[in-house]
Design a protein around this motif. Sequence first.
Motif, PDB file in Angstrom:
ATOM      1  N   PHE A 120       0.837  -1.189   0.000  1.00 19.32           N
ATOM      2  CA  PHE A 120       0.000   0.000   0.000  1.00 19.32           C
ATOM      3  C   PHE A 120       0.873   1.240   0.000  1.00 19.32           C
TER       4      PHE A 120
ATOM      5  N   CYS B  71      -3.222   4.684   4.958  1.00 20.58           N
ATOM      6  CA  CYS B  71      -3.315   4.173   3.587  1.00 20.58           C
ATOM      7  C   CYS B  71      -4.764   4.088   3.138  1.00 20.58           C
TER       8      CYS B  71
ATOM      9  N   ILE C 183      -7.237   2.971   0.451  1.00 26.58           N
ATOM     10  CA  ILE C 183      -7.152   1.963  -0.602  1.00 26.58           C
ATOM     11  C   ILE C 183      -8.327   2.141  -1.577  1.00 26.58           C
TER      12      ILE C 183
ATOM     13  N   VAL D 252      -5.206   1.288   7.627  1.00 30.72           N
ATOM     14  CA  VAL D 252      -5.695   0.914   6.303  1.00 30.72           C
ATOM     15  C   VAL D 252      -7.168   1.291   6.289  1.00 30.72           C
TER      16      VAL D 252
END
Length: 135
Positions: free
Chosen positions: A6, A20, A22, A53
């Motif tokens: 990532f 991160c 996504i 994330v």
Amino acid sequence: MGEQQFAGIGVDVGNPHLACVIPGMTPSDLADMEFVAPEFDPEFFPKGVNVEVLTELTDGAVHMRVWERGVGETRSCGTGTVAAAQAALADAGIENGSVVVNVPGGSIEVVLADGEATMTGPSNIVFRGELTNEL
């Protein structure tokens, strides 16, 4: 992280974070994702890093999981929700705003305005214990 790589945004919230966002990740994908100790650039993060994330910002909200340095995955992280909100807004091209960050431990609203963050949400005791003199 595991077999996945990532890109993220480095965010200093008094401690280091790599948040991160996504693209295309759904809340279900995030929940099913293998979540293991991340590898990171030790030159950029010499003291380690917390890794968030998260899904893209949708209707003012994201879903997030966090790996806290030295601990592992946790159900929530206050500074992590701030880092996630900052990354989500930046990813959407927004400088200031409000983001509801959904974590396994609940939901937190983070408002970012002119370099300051305000978090609003529930607080729950999840553990009680006693220390003995031997410790």
